[in-house]
Design an enzyme around this catalytic site. Structure first.
Site, PDB file in Angstrom:
ATOM      1  N   SER A 272       0.844  -1.201   0.000  1.00 19.35           N
ATOM      2  CA  SER A 272       0.000   0.000   0.000  1.00 19.35           C
ATOM      3  C   SER A 272       0.873   1.243   0.000  1.00 19.35           C
ATOM      4  O   SER A 272       1.584   1.527   0.970  1.00 19.35           O
ATOM      5  CB  SER A 272      -0.901   0.013   1.239  1.00 19.35           C
TER       6      SER A 272
ATOM      7  N   MET B 122      -9.347   7.653  -0.805  1.00 19.23           N
ATOM      8  CA  MET B 122     -10.256   8.070   0.283  1.00 19.23           C
ATOM      9  C   MET B 122     -10.814   9.450  -0.019  1.00 19.23           C
ATOM     10  O   MET B 122     -10.106  10.320  -0.539  1.00 19.23           O
ATOM     11  CB  MET B 122      -9.479   8.134   1.603  1.00 19.23           C
TER      12      MET B 122
ATOM     13  N   ASP C 261      -4.863   3.297  -2.120  1.00 21.01           N
ATOM     14  CA  ASP C 261      -5.966   3.588  -1.207  1.00 21.01           C
ATOM     15  C   ASP C 261      -6.578   4.937  -1.519  1.00 21.01           C
ATOM     16  O   ASP C 261      -5.979   5.977  -1.243  1.00 21.01           O
ATOM     17  CB  ASP C 261      -5.450   3.569   0.239  1.00 21.01           C
TER      18      ASP C 261
ATOM     19  N   MET D 299     -11.447  -6.296   5.339  1.00 22.47           N
ATOM     20  CA  MET D 299     -10.733  -5.265   6.109  1.00 22.47           C
ATOM     21  C   MET D 299     -10.422  -5.808   7.503  1.00 22.47           C
ATOM     22  O   MET D 299     -11.307  -6.306   8.195  1.00 22.47           O
ATOM     23  CB  MET D 299     -11.593  -3.994   6.262  1.00 22.47           C
TER      24      MET D 299
ATOM     25  N   MET E 206     -12.398   3.831  -1.171  1.00 18.48           N
ATOM     26  CA  MET E 206     -13.107   4.130   0.076  1.00 18.48           C
ATOM     27  C   MET E 206     -13.822   5.452  -0.137  1.00 18.48           C
ATOM     28  O   MET E 206     -13.491   6.479   0.464  1.00 18.48           O
ATOM     29  CB  MET E 206     -12.101   4.205   1.233  1.00 18.48           C
TER      30      MET E 206
ATOM     31  N   ASP F 255      -6.518  -6.534   4.459  1.00 18.68           N
ATOM     32  CA  ASP F 255      -5.958  -5.183   4.481  1.00 18.68           C
ATOM     33  C   ASP F 255      -6.121  -4.537   5.849  1.00 18.68           C
ATOM     34  O   ASP F 255      -7.244  -4.384   6.336  1.00 18.68           O
ATOM     35  CB  ASP F 255      -6.702  -4.357   3.417  1.00 18.68           C
TER      36      ASP F 255
ATOM     37  N   HIS G 101      -1.050  -1.464  -4.289  1.00 16.68           N
ATOM     38  CA  HIS G 101      -2.355  -1.199  -3.676  1.00 16.68           C
ATOM     39  C   HIS G 101      -2.514   0.310  -3.480  1.00 16.68           C
ATOM     40  O   HIS G 101      -1.694   0.950  -2.820  1.00 16.68           O
ATOM     41  CB  HIS G 101      -2.435  -1.941  -2.339  1.00 16.68           C
TER      42      HIS G 101
HETATM   43  C1  DX5 Z   1      -6.670   1.511   5.426  1.00 15.79           C
HETATM   44  C2  DX5 Z   1      -6.135   1.166   4.063  1.00 15.79           C
HETATM   45  C3  DX5 Z   1      -4.966   0.267   4.089  1.00 15.79           C
HETATM   46  C4  DX5 Z   1      -3.748   0.817   4.747  1.00 15.79           C
HETATM   47  C5  DX5 Z   1      -2.984  -0.329   5.310  1.00 15.79           C
HETATM   48  O1  DX5 Z   1      -7.863   2.178   5.298  1.00 15.79           O
HETATM   49  O2  DX5 Z   1      -7.124   0.527   3.290  1.00 15.79           O
HETATM   50  O3  DX5 Z   1      -4.630  -0.219   2.786  1.00 15.79           O
HETATM   51  O4  DX5 Z   1      -2.923   1.546   3.907  1.00 15.79           O
HETATM   52  O5  DX5 Z   1      -1.958   0.177   6.053  1.00 15.79           O
HETATM   53  P1  DX5 Z   1      -1.220  -0.655   7.179  1.00 15.79           P
HETATM   54  O6  DX5 Z   1      -0.585  -1.825   6.494  1.00 15.79           O
HETATM   55  O7  DX5 Z   1      -0.255   0.326   7.716  1.00 15.79           O
HETATM   56  O8  DX5 Z   1      -2.274  -1.080   8.166  1.00 15.79           O
HETATM   57 ZN    ZN Z   2      -6.504  -0.522   1.333  1.00 12.17          ZN
END
Ligand code: DX5
Ligand code: ZN
Length: 224
Positions: free
Chosen positions: A7, A36, A34, A136, A67, A174, A32
């Site tokens: 990520s 948001m 993310d 998740m 997200m 994740d 990956h």
């Molecule tokens: C959280 C994200 C994850 C996040 C994971 O909302 O979807 O992908 O980046 O990060 P770590 O591995 O630090 O928990």
């Molecule tokens: Zn993620």
């Protein structure tokens, strides 16, 4: 085969290309991303322009975790930017079948994501249409949170459903997946392992990824 989906949320954004190259050298095989929106989750990150910027710097598949509210609206933009996989949250989709079909129609692999409070059984109707299910293991919104231990049983439950239904979607996990938690999720059945802070810590993505994958692969071998 277990794969590391690193990520980039935890990467040094000022040197994103170098960070991706390091994680790739360490054995990471999926990027990956993310996404948001500050509405579905209490944080804002990046969108299609960042996907477009990283598309030419790596051959690895780009796995976009949306997200965001109303993901349907943005699916064409992610396709155009070069995304390979799109995961949408069960909690954000009013017509989930339609959204997953929309992703497929745009030439990308569809995935569905569930928050820790959403029962795995709610997915039964869409499992035949997905390439992967993302479980998740933290509440989405931030990197660096603690792994929720219930996630292990949730992954195992999903694996049983997959077997009973004769399907072959992949299981992604994740949140808080790191050297000390990866073994349990792999044994439960996860094979796309998202990790952010565990990989990009201390600017050592290559070494961290290599170590993480060593633990994950060993766990995969003992569980067959
Ligand atoms: C959280 C994200 C994850 C996040 C994971 O909302 O979807 O992908 O980046 O990060 P770590 O591995 O630090 O928990
Ligand atoms: Zn993620």
């Amino acid at each position: 085969m277990v794969e590391l989906a690193f990520s980039i949320l935890a990467a040094d954004f000022a040197h994103l290309a170098d960070e991706i190259a390091r994680a790739e050298r360490g054995g990471g095989t999926i990027v990956h991303v993310d996404v948001m929106d500050g509405h579905f989750v209490p944080n804002i990150t990046f969108g299609p322009p960042v996907v477009q910027a990283i598309r030419p710097i790596t051959k690895l598949p780009l796995d976009c975790h949306l997200m965001i509210e109303d993901p349907d609206k943005f699916i064409p933009d992610f396709a155009k930017a070069g995304a390979d996989m799109i995961s949408v949250h069960w909690e954000t989709c009013k017509h989930l079948n339609r959204t997953l079909q929309h992703i497929t129609d745009h030439g990308m692999l569809p995935g569905v994501v569930i928050n820790p409070a959403t029962p795995v059984d709610f997915l039964v109707e869409v499992l035949p249409m997905v390439h992967h299910v993302l479980v998740m293991s933290v509440n989405p919104g931030f990197g660096g949170q603690n792994f929720l231990p219930r996630s292990v049983e949730r992954i195992a439950h999903l694996r049983r459903m997959r077997q009973e239904m004769g399907l072959n979607f992949r299981i992604e996990v994740d949140g808080g997946v790191a050297d000390d938690t990866v073994e349990s999720v792999v044994r439960a059945g996860a094979d796309m392992l998202v990790a952010g802070s565990a990989i990009f810590a201390h600017g050592k993505a290559e070494e961290n990824a290599r170590q993480f994958l060593r633990i994950a692969r060993r766990a995969a071998e003992v569980s067959v």
